[in-house]
Design an enzyme around this catalytic site. Structure first.
Site, PDB file in Angstrom:
ATOM      1  N   THR A 145       0.822  -1.203   0.000  1.00 58.43           N
ATOM      2  CA  THR A 145       0.000   0.000   0.000  1.00 58.43           C
ATOM      3  C   THR A 145       0.861   1.260   0.000  1.00 58.43           C
ATOM      4  OG1 THR A 145      -1.645   1.207   1.263  1.00 58.43           O
ATOM      5  CG2 THR A 145      -0.163  -0.146   2.532  1.00 58.43           C
ATOM      6  N   SER A 187      -2.341   3.334  10.426  1.00 56.91           N
ATOM      7  CA  SER A 187      -3.367   2.489  11.072  1.00 56.91           C
ATOM      8  C   SER A 187      -2.717   1.136  11.346  1.00 56.91           C
ATOM      9  CB  SER A 187      -4.575   2.291  10.146  1.00 56.91           C
ATOM     10  OG  SER A 187      -4.216   1.442   9.058  1.00 56.91           O
ATOM     11  N   TYR A 189      -3.785  -1.643  10.241  1.00 60.18           N
ATOM     12  CA  TYR A 189      -3.725  -2.304   8.917  1.00 60.18           C
ATOM     13  C   TYR A 189      -2.465  -1.885   8.157  1.00 60.18           C
ATOM     14  CZ  TYR A 189      -4.052  -2.242   3.903  1.00 60.18           C
ATOM     15  OH  TYR A 189      -3.718  -2.326   2.572  1.00 60.18           O
ATOM     16  N   HIS A 190      -2.235  -0.558   8.044  1.00 56.49           N
ATOM     17  CA  HIS A 190      -1.073  -0.101   7.290  1.00 56.49           C
ATOM     18  C   HIS A 190       0.225  -0.596   7.943  1.00 56.49           C
ATOM     19  CE1 HIS A 190      -4.036   2.854   5.580  1.00 56.49           C
ATOM     20  NE2 HIS A 190      -3.344   2.606   4.499  1.00 56.49           N
ATOM     21  N   LYS A 193       1.394  -3.880   6.693  1.00 58.41           N
ATOM     22  CA  LYS A 193       2.045  -3.843   5.375  1.00 58.41           C
ATOM     23  C   LYS A 193       3.509  -3.432   5.508  1.00 58.41           C
ATOM     24  CE  LYS A 193      -1.569  -4.780   2.792  1.00 58.41           C
ATOM     25  NZ  LYS A 193      -1.699  -5.849   1.819  1.00 58.41           N
ATOM     26  N   ASN A 248     -15.229   5.499  -4.116  1.00 59.77           N
ATOM     27  CA  ASN A 248     -16.424   4.688  -4.343  1.00 59.77           C
ATOM     28  C   ASN A 248     -17.534   5.079  -3.371  1.00 59.77           C
ATOM     29  OD1 ASN A 248     -15.261   3.395  -6.474  1.00 59.77           O
ATOM     30  ND2 ASN A 248     -15.338   1.338  -5.602  1.00 59.77           N
ATOM     31  N   ARG A 330     -10.462   9.592  12.166  1.00 62.62           N
ATOM     32  CA  ARG A 330      -9.092   9.071  12.108  1.00 62.62           C
ATOM     33  C   ARG A 330      -8.112  10.052  12.736  1.00 62.62           C
ATOM     34  NH1 ARG A 330      -8.578   6.028   6.254  1.00 62.62           N
ATOM     35  NH2 ARG A 330     -10.767   5.468   6.071  1.00 62.62           N
TER      36      ARG A 330
HETATM   37  P1  NAD Z   1     -10.689  -7.814  -0.049  1.00 60.89           P
HETATM   38  O1  NAD Z   1     -10.923  -7.879   1.404  1.00 60.89           O
HETATM   39  O2  NAD Z   1     -11.846  -7.567  -0.953  1.00 60.89           O
HETATM   40  O3  NAD Z   1      -9.976  -9.177  -0.550  1.00 60.89           O
HETATM   41  C1  NAD Z   1      -9.076  -9.911   0.246  1.00 60.89           C
HETATM   42  C2  NAD Z   1      -9.421 -11.393   0.082  1.00 60.89           C
HETATM   43  O4  NAD Z   1      -8.507 -12.156   0.855  1.00 60.89           O
HETATM   44  C3  NAD Z   1     -10.822 -11.702   0.599  1.00 60.89           C
HETATM   45  O5  NAD Z   1     -11.543 -12.444  -0.366  1.00 60.89           O
HETATM   46  C4  NAD Z   1     -10.573 -12.516   1.874  1.00 60.89           C
HETATM   47  O6  NAD Z   1     -11.586 -13.467   2.112  1.00 60.89           O
HETATM   48  C5  NAD Z   1      -9.216 -13.142   1.580  1.00 60.89           C
HETATM   49  N1  NAD Z   1      -8.419 -13.443   2.792  1.00 60.89           N
HETATM   50  C6  NAD Z   1      -8.125 -12.617   3.813  1.00 60.89           C
HETATM   51  N2  NAD Z   1      -7.378 -13.252   4.747  1.00 60.89           N
HETATM   52  C7  NAD Z   1      -7.188 -14.520   4.275  1.00 60.89           C
HETATM   53  C8  NAD Z   1      -6.520 -15.665   4.785  1.00 60.89           C
HETATM   54  N3  NAD Z   1      -5.903 -15.642   5.984  1.00 60.89           N
HETATM   55  N4  NAD Z   1      -6.506 -16.794   4.046  1.00 60.89           N
HETATM   56  C9  NAD Z   1      -7.147 -16.836   2.837  1.00 60.89           C
HETATM   57  N5  NAD Z   1      -7.821 -15.795   2.319  1.00 60.89           N
HETATM   58  C10 NAD Z   1      -7.845 -14.640   3.031  1.00 60.89           C
HETATM   59  O7  NAD Z   1      -9.542  -6.734  -0.302  1.00 60.89           O
HETATM   60  P2  NAD Z   1      -9.065  -6.066  -1.673  1.00 60.89           P
HETATM   61  O8  NAD Z   1      -9.618  -4.708  -1.726  1.00 60.89           O
HETATM   62  O9  NAD Z   1      -9.279  -7.004  -2.793  1.00 60.89           O
HETATM   63  O10 NAD Z   1      -7.519  -5.950  -1.385  1.00 60.89           O
HETATM   64  C11 NAD Z   1      -6.636  -6.989  -1.767  1.00 60.89           C
HETATM   65  C12 NAD Z   1      -5.225  -6.634  -1.360  1.00 60.89           C
HETATM   66  O11 NAD Z   1      -4.856  -5.409  -1.992  1.00 60.89           O
HETATM   67  C13 NAD Z   1      -5.083  -6.410   0.142  1.00 60.89           C
HETATM   68  O12 NAD Z   1      -3.891  -6.971   0.600  1.00 60.89           O
HETATM   69  C14 NAD Z   1      -5.051  -4.902   0.278  1.00 60.89           C
HETATM   70  O13 NAD Z   1      -4.290  -4.533   1.384  1.00 60.89           O
HETATM   71  C15 NAD Z   1      -4.421  -4.457  -1.028  1.00 60.89           C
HETATM   72  N6  NAD Z   1      -4.854  -3.116  -1.431  1.00 60.89           N
HETATM   73  C16 NAD Z   1      -6.171  -2.838  -1.633  1.00 60.89           C
HETATM   74  C17 NAD Z   1      -6.552  -1.549  -1.988  1.00 60.89           C
HETATM   75  C18 NAD Z   1      -7.988  -1.150  -2.190  1.00 60.89           C
HETATM   76  O14 NAD Z   1      -8.269   0.053  -2.370  1.00 60.89           O
HETATM   77  N7  NAD Z   1      -8.927  -2.085  -2.210  1.00 60.89           N
HETATM   78  C19 NAD Z   1      -5.570  -0.560  -2.158  1.00 60.89           C
HETATM   79  C20 NAD Z   1      -4.238  -0.878  -1.934  1.00 60.89           C
HETATM   80  C21 NAD Z   1      -3.891  -2.178  -1.576  1.00 60.89           C
HETATM   81  N1  USQ Z   2     -12.261   9.637   3.868  1.00 57.83           N
HETATM   82  C1  USQ Z   2     -13.200  10.644   3.896  1.00 57.83           C
HETATM   83  N2  USQ Z   2     -14.503  10.289   3.862  1.00 57.83           N
HETATM   84  C2  USQ Z   2     -14.927   8.994   3.768  1.00 57.83           C
HETATM   85  C3  USQ Z   2     -13.964   7.973   3.739  1.00 57.83           C
HETATM   86  C4  USQ Z   2     -12.634   8.324   3.791  1.00 57.83           C
HETATM   87  O1  USQ Z   2     -12.878  11.826   3.958  1.00 57.83           O
HETATM   88  O2  USQ Z   2     -16.147   8.764   3.737  1.00 57.83           O
HETATM   89  C5  USQ Z   2     -10.828   9.982   3.900  1.00 57.83           C
HETATM   90  C6  USQ Z   2     -10.056   9.281   4.995  1.00 57.83           C
HETATM   91  O3  USQ Z   2     -10.151   9.978   6.230  1.00 57.83           O
HETATM   92  C7  USQ Z   2      -8.652   9.240   4.395  1.00 57.83           C
HETATM   93  C8  USQ Z   2      -8.905   9.122   2.899  1.00 57.83           C
HETATM   94  O4  USQ Z   2     -10.258   9.537   2.695  1.00 57.83           O
HETATM   95  O5  USQ Z   2      -8.009  10.446   4.608  1.00 57.83           O
HETATM   96  C9  USQ Z   2      -8.716   7.735   2.333  1.00 57.83           C
HETATM   97  O6  USQ Z   2      -9.508   6.803   3.045  1.00 57.83           O
HETATM   98  P1  USQ Z   2      -9.897   5.393   2.379  1.00 57.83           P
HETATM   99  O7  USQ Z   2     -10.772   4.658   3.326  1.00 57.83           O
HETATM  100  O8  USQ Z   2     -10.409   5.620   1.000  1.00 57.83           O
HETATM  101  O9  USQ Z   2      -8.464   4.703   2.210  1.00 57.83           O
HETATM  102  P2  USQ Z   2      -7.489   3.982   3.249  1.00 57.83           P
HETATM  103  O10 USQ Z   2      -8.044   3.894   4.595  1.00 57.83           O
HETATM  104  O11 USQ Z   2      -6.154   4.621   3.119  1.00 57.83           O
HETATM  105  O12 USQ Z   2      -7.403   2.496   2.704  1.00 57.83           O
HETATM  106  C10 USQ Z   2      -7.637   2.120   1.343  1.00 57.83           C
HETATM  107  C11 USQ Z   2      -7.777   0.604   1.297  1.00 57.83           C
HETATM  108  C12 USQ Z   2      -6.476  -0.039   1.734  1.00 57.83           C
HETATM  109  C13 USQ Z   2      -5.326   0.478   0.882  1.00 57.83           C
HETATM  110  C14 USQ Z   2      -5.255   1.999   0.930  1.00 57.83           C
HETATM  111  C15 USQ Z   2      -4.282   2.551  -0.090  1.00 57.83           C
HETATM  112  O13 USQ Z   2      -8.847   0.179   2.129  1.00 57.83           O
HETATM  113  O14 USQ Z   2      -6.575  -1.458   1.578  1.00 57.83           O
HETATM  114  O15 USQ Z   2      -4.118  -0.040   1.341  1.00 57.83           O
HETATM  115  O16 USQ Z   2      -6.556   2.528   0.539  1.00 57.83           O
HETATM  116  S1  USQ Z   2      -3.458   3.983   0.482  1.00 57.83           S
HETATM  117  O17 USQ Z   2      -4.467   4.907   1.021  1.00 57.83           O
HETATM  118  O18 USQ Z   2      -2.798   4.567  -0.668  1.00 57.83           O
HETATM  119  O19 USQ Z   2      -2.555   3.566   1.517  1.00 57.83           O
END
Ligand code: NAD
Ligand code: USQ
Length: 387
Positions: A145, A187, A189-190, A193, A248, A330
């Site tokens: 990320t 966070s 989560y972050h 990573k 979204n 946050r």
């Molecule tokens: P998602 O939650 O939709 O998909 C993750 C999938 O992994 C799910 O289907 C879940 O069931 C599966 N999973 C989780 N833990 C598991 C485990 N222990 N064993 C087997 N399966 C498991 O998330 P996403 O949005 O598709 O994100 C996928 C990856 O991309 C993540 O690692 C996320 O951090 C990264 N990412 C996502 C975004 C975003 O905006 N969606 C942005 C940057 C990075």
């Molecule tokens: N935000 C708003 N209003 C909302 C939702 C979010 O203002 O209704 C703000 C948040 O406070 C934040 C920013 O928008 O400042 C982004 O939030 P987000 O929920 O869109 O993104 P984030 O929490 O960073 O996480 C998402 C994915 C994560 C991925 C990350 C990429 O869930 O899996 O790793 O984006 S990045 O942000 O580049 O690290």
């Protein structure tokens, strides 16, 4: 290529699996369906009507003539099964999406914090350890990320792709080194990573595991050329306060008639990428693996940056929606600049889908079409970084 897609039932994993299958690769999905289970616990559902994994796979076979196989496995806790699967399937490449990916969910309560660390750190380590034990030399492409870099650390200097050149003064003179960019997670989560990055560096150095870490921005959009072919292949669209990501969420809120929920001043600048570009980037990464013994390759998987309040204004103006400035749940900088280097993917041929090109399609074909499936009570983000 034989490709194992860990987390292949998720938002990024499902369209990636279809894309790789359409390109002629032999794809196997591994997923424990935990993302669907978390929706059940949170009493929320994807805005789009996603079908069960069995229906998805059977539909893809009918539509494309290609078979994708599936194994339900928890990679964080079923280590022996993972080793067995690697030995049997012998993948050339593994795409690792299988982590708990929502920052707000990871900050919800102690149980969710501990689950996120346990799931993500164990899952990644199990994969690396299993590759070494099984002696399978598969290239791992992991979804990291942009958030590992944090926001505002380097002022207006561009964020490099993973590594930072540094100069160190020593009695013998100046040393030049390249180090992993300092981690500054925002966070739990972050934070997982940033821990993944260290595990990749160690296993690449010690065991020659080939890793590409894709530092991805916030993914927006829903459909890809493959998921659009049949409604039963539709991708998930999270809109709720825990899993919905900002762009979204704004699109869904505009269609639903809910004010756009800007956190704080909306001065946060973030990096974005369309889901269609996500799947292309992963294909490009698989086509360009590092060699054994090389440090992990790191790509910034982003195409555009936007300030949150500018996004709200853009969508608000297009759809005549109100914008609502809320107390930020946050703990994050109110305003930050963000300039990101992304030359590697562009040089490999990525042609980005821009916001201006994809926005209208997303509003009309997804947010408006499925808005009646939304639950208004799930829209506001309730997870707080500090109690
Ligand atoms: P998602 O939650 O939709 O998909 C993750 C999938 O992994 C799910 O289907 C879940 O069931 C599966 N999973 C989780 N833990 C598991 C485990 N222990 N064993 C087997 N399966 C498991 O998330 P996403 O949005 O598709 O994100 C996928 C990856 O991309 C993540 O690692 C996320 O951090 C990264 N990412 C996502 C975004 C975003 O905006 N969606 C942005 C940057 C990075
Ligand atoms: N935000 C708003 N209003 C909302 C939702 C979010 O203002 O209704 C703000 C948040 O406070 C934040 C920013 O928008 O400042 C982004 O939030 P987000 O929920 O869109 O993104 P984030 O929490 O960073 O996480 C998402 C994915 C994560 C991925 C990350 C990429 O869930 O899996 O790793 O984006 S990045 O942000 O580049 O690290």
């Amino acid at each position: 290529m034989k490709v194992l897609v860990l987390g292949g039932d998720g938002f990024c994993g499902w369209p990636t699996s279809l894309h790789l299958s359409a390109k002629g690769h032999e794809v196997k999905i591994v997923d424990n369906l935990s993302r669907r289970y978390i929706d059940t616990i949170l009493e929320v559902d994807s805005l789009t009507p996603i079908t069960p994994i069995g229906t998805r796979l059977a539909t893809w076979e009918t539509v494309s003539g290609n078979t994708i196989t599936f194994e339900n496995m928890d990679i964080a806790h079923e280590y022996d099964s993972l080793v067995r699967l690697l030995r049997e399937f012998k993948p050339d490449a593994i795409v690792h999406f299988a982590e708990q990916r929502a920052a707000p969910y990871s900050m919800k309560n102690p149980k969710a914090k501990r689950y996120t660390v346990d799931n993500n750190v164990n899952g990644t380590h199990n994969l690396l350890c299993a590759l070494v034990e099984s002696k399978v030399d598969a290239h791992v492409a992991h979804l990291g990320t942009m958030g590992v870099y944090g926001y505002g650390w380097s002022g207006s200097a561009p964020i490099p792709e993973g590594y930072l050149p540094v100069k160190v003064q020593t009695p013998e003179g100046e040393l030049t080194r390249e180090i992993l960019h300092p981690a500054n997670p925002g966070s739990v989560y972050h934070m997982t990573k940033t821990l993944d990055q260290l595990m990749f560096a160690f296993y690449a150095k010690n065991d020659g595991v080939r890793v590409t870490d894709l530092h991805q921005g916030i993914v927006w959009g829903t459909q890809t050329p493959e998921t659009i072919q049949d409604e039963r292949l539709i991708n998930r669209f999270d809109y709720d306060g825990d899993y919905g990501t900002v762009l979204n969420r704004f699109l869904m809120q505009a269609a639903y008639g809910h004010p756009l929920t800007v956190h704080g001043t909306g001065g946060q600048t973030r990096a974005f990428i369309h889901i269609r570009d996500t799947v292309k980037c992963i294909e490009l990464a698989l086509d360009n693996p590092p060699q054994n013994g090389e440090k992990p390759a790191i790509f910034n998987q982003v195409t555009e940056t936007f300030r949150v309040r500018d996004l709200a204004k853009l969508i608000g103006d297009m759809t005549h929606s109100e914008v609502m400035y809320m107390d930020n749940p946050r703990n994050e900088a109110e305003e930050n600049e963000l300039i990101v280097e992304n030359a590697q993917f562009l040089s490999l041929g990525l042609e980005p889908t821009t916001l201006s090109a994809g926005l209208l399609e997303e509003i009309q074909d997804i947010a408006s079409k499925y808005k009646l499936r939304a639950d208004r009570t799930k829209i506001i983000a309730t997870s707080k970084w500090r109690s």
